[in-house]
Design a protein around this motif. Structure first.
Motif, PDB file in Angstrom:
ATOM      1  N   ILE A 148       0.856  -1.177   0.000  1.00  0.00           N
ATOM      2  CA  ILE A 148       0.000   0.000   0.000  1.00  0.00           C
ATOM      3  C   ILE A 148       0.899   1.236   0.000  1.00  0.00           C
ATOM      4  N   PHE A 149       0.552   2.223  -0.828  1.00  0.00           N
ATOM      5  CA  PHE A 149       1.402   3.397  -0.999  1.00  0.00           C
ATOM      6  C   PHE A 149       0.694   4.676  -0.558  1.00  0.00           C
ATOM      7  N   PHE A 150       1.444   5.578   0.056  1.00  0.00           N
ATOM      8  CA  PHE A 150       0.963   6.935   0.285  1.00  0.00           C
ATOM      9  C   PHE A 150       2.127   7.905   0.115  1.00  0.00           C
ATOM     10  N   HIS A 151       1.791   9.200   0.004  1.00  0.00           N
ATOM     11  CA  HIS A 151       2.802  10.231  -0.216  1.00  0.00           C
ATOM     12  C   HIS A 151       3.049  11.007   1.067  1.00  0.00           C
ATOM     13  N   THR A 152       4.241  11.559   1.200  1.00  0.00           N
ATOM     14  CA  THR A 152       4.551  12.369   2.380  1.00  0.00           C
ATOM     15  C   THR A 152       5.632  13.386   2.064  1.00  0.00           C
ATOM     16  N   ASP A 153       5.691  14.418   2.873  1.00  0.00           N
ATOM     17  CA  ASP A 153       6.786  15.384   2.843  1.00  0.00           C
ATOM     18  C   ASP A 153       7.938  14.750   3.628  1.00  0.00           C
ATOM     19  N   ASN A 154       9.110  14.663   3.007  1.00  0.00           N
ATOM     20  CA  ASN A 154      10.216  13.992   3.701  1.00  0.00           C
ATOM     21  C   ASN A 154      10.856  14.842   4.801  1.00  0.00           C
ATOM     22  N   ARG A 155      10.275  16.025   5.035  1.00  0.00           N
ATOM     23  CA  ARG A 155      10.695  16.832   6.189  1.00  0.00           C
ATOM     24  C   ARG A 155       9.763  16.609   7.376  1.00  0.00           C
ATOM     25  N   SER A 156       8.745  15.778   7.179  1.00  0.00           N
ATOM     26  CA  SER A 156       7.726  15.563   8.209  1.00  0.00           C
ATOM     27  C   SER A 156       8.223  14.629   9.308  1.00  0.00           C
ATOM     28  N   ARG A 157       7.486  14.655  10.420  1.00  0.00           N
ATOM     29  CA  ARG A 157       7.845  13.792  11.544  1.00  0.00           C
ATOM     30  C   ARG A 157       7.656  12.316  11.206  1.00  0.00           C
ATOM     31  N   LYS A 158       6.591  11.978  10.460  1.00  0.00           N
ATOM     32  CA  LYS A 158       6.374  10.555  10.165  1.00  0.00           C
ATOM     33  C   LYS A 158       7.498   9.985   9.310  1.00  0.00           C
ATOM     34  N   PHE A 159       8.061  10.824   8.423  1.00  0.00           N
ATOM     35  CA  PHE A 159       9.189  10.369   7.610  1.00  0.00           C
ATOM     36  C   PHE A 159      10.386  10.070   8.505  1.00  0.00           C
ATOM     37  N   THR A 160      10.647  10.967   9.446  1.00  0.00           N
ATOM     38  CA  THR A 160      11.757  10.758  10.388  1.00  0.00           C
ATOM     39  C   THR A 160      11.517   9.521  11.246  1.00  0.00           C
ATOM     40  N   HIS A 161      10.277   9.343  11.700  1.00  0.00           N
ATOM     41  CA  HIS A 161       9.951   8.156  12.498  1.00  0.00           C
ATOM     42  C   HIS A 161      10.265   6.885  11.719  1.00  0.00           C
ATOM     43  N   LEU A 162       9.866   6.858  10.451  1.00  0.00           N
ATOM     44  CA  LEU A 162      10.040   5.652   9.635  1.00  0.00           C
ATOM     45  C   LEU A 162      11.503   5.417   9.273  1.00  0.00           C
ATOM     46  N   GLN A 163      12.297   6.462   9.235  1.00  0.00           N
ATOM     47  CA  GLN A 163      13.733   6.291   9.047  1.00  0.00           C
ATOM     48  C   GLN A 163      14.343   5.571  10.244  1.00  0.00           C
ATOM     49  N   GLN A 164      13.795   5.843  11.419  1.00  0.00           N
ATOM     50  CA  GLN A 164      14.314   5.262  12.655  1.00  0.00           C
ATOM     51  C   GLN A 164      13.730   3.886  12.949  1.00  0.00           C
ATOM     52  N   ASP A 165      12.476   3.680  12.550  1.00  0.00           N
ATOM     53  CA  ASP A 165      11.795   2.403  12.792  1.00  0.00           C
ATOM     54  C   ASP A 165      10.745   2.244  11.699  1.00  0.00           C
ATOM     55  N   ASN A 166      10.934   1.286  10.807  1.00  0.00           N
ATOM     56  CA  ASN A 166      10.061   1.212   9.631  1.00  0.00           C
ATOM     57  C   ASN A 166       8.770   0.434   9.855  1.00  0.00           C
ATOM     58  N   ARG A 167       8.471   0.088  11.097  1.00  0.00           N
ATOM     59  CA  ARG A 167       7.186  -0.544  11.375  1.00  0.00           C
ATOM     60  C   ARG A 167       6.081   0.503  11.281  1.00  0.00           C
ATOM     61  N   ILE A 168       4.974   0.136  10.654  1.00  0.00           N
ATOM     62  CA  ILE A 168       3.891   1.077  10.443  1.00  0.00           C
ATOM     63  C   ILE A 168       2.559   0.349  10.523  1.00  0.00           C
ATOM     64  N   SER A 169       1.540   1.047  11.020  1.00  0.00           N
ATOM     65  CA  SER A 169       0.185   0.498  11.092  1.00  0.00           C
ATOM     66  C   SER A 169      -0.743   1.386  10.274  1.00  0.00           C
ATOM     67  N   LEU A 170      -1.683   0.766   9.567  1.00  0.00           N
ATOM     68  CA  LEU A 170      -2.655   1.481   8.754  1.00  0.00           C
ATOM     69  C   LEU A 170      -4.048   1.029   9.175  1.00  0.00           C
ATOM     70  N   LEU A 171      -4.940   1.992   9.375  1.00  0.00           N
ATOM     71  CA  LEU A 171      -6.299   1.669   9.783  1.00  0.00           C
ATOM     72  C   LEU A 171      -7.297   2.290   8.818  1.00  0.00           C
TER      73      LEU A 171
END
Length: 212
Positions: free
Chosen positions: A71-94
């Protein structure tokens, strides 16, 4: 599952066995990515922040690859979620559609795409108006002394041109979420029904009915 009456659930007068339900779940996610008014068009995304707590936000379901279970979504790579995923790539989608009375919860591993072929293709497919979210002069969530759009105020009246928006492409990234767990919950007045599915490398490994 010895009783055949327990081997399927009925949704809108259609019976679904366990494998059929898994197929239905992905069909609903695909529909959400291509139909703007579909309930599965948006999703709540959860990441793990720097304090090891959950961080939530709503994003748009941009594309679903059923074959690869991604599943794909777009983001600003200056955002907090981008930084979070750089540190831990686990993600949940609801996902939740009140009209369909269906909730789909997903756990996945995220891959970040910036300035590569996928990101370039998705940027080109994005309208100049939709690119405004990546045209802020400061990163998302930067403190401001006044209420602000973040980008040039004139774009509140006129749409940016492709040339103007292309200057900010470096802020754009695509997040590809490879699913390893999916929970399907159907809400019904006569009794809710639930099924869980587990994947490895994009292949369904296990699935079973579960207590809602």
């Amino acid at each position: 599952m010895n009783n055949p009456l327990q081997d399927y659930i009925t949704i809108n007068d259609t019976p679904y066995a366990l494998t059929d339900l898994e197929t239905l779940a992905w069909k609903k996610l695909v529909n959400g990515s291509v139909k703007k008014k579909n309930g599965f068009r948006t999703m709540c995304v959860g990441t793990i922040d720097e304090n090891n707590t959950a961080a939530l936000r709503i994003v748009v379901n941009r594309k679903v690859d059923e074959a690869q279970k991604t599943i794909f979504f777009h983001t600003d790579n200056r955002s907090r979620k981008f930084t979070h995923l750089q540190q831990d790539n686990r993600i949940s989608l609801l996902f939740y559609d009140a009209r369909q009375r269906v909730q789909i919860a997903v756990k996945a591993h995220a891959t970040l795409h910036t300035n590569d072929a996928l990101a370039n293709d998705r940027w080109k497919a994005t309208s100049a108006q939709a690119r405004l979210g990546y045209m802020t002069n400061e990163p998302p969530n930067t403190k401001s002394d006044i209420a602000t759009l973040g980008y040039n105020e004139r774009f509140s009246l006129i749409k940016p041109t492709n040339t103007e928006s292309d200057l900010f492409q470096e802020n754009f990234s695509v997040v590809a979420c490879t699913v390893y767990e999916l929970e399907f919950l159907y809400l019904d007045f006569h009794g809710n029904r639930k099924a869980n599915f587990y994947y490895k490398n994009g292949v369904l490994e296990n699935g079973f009915w579960a207590v809602p």
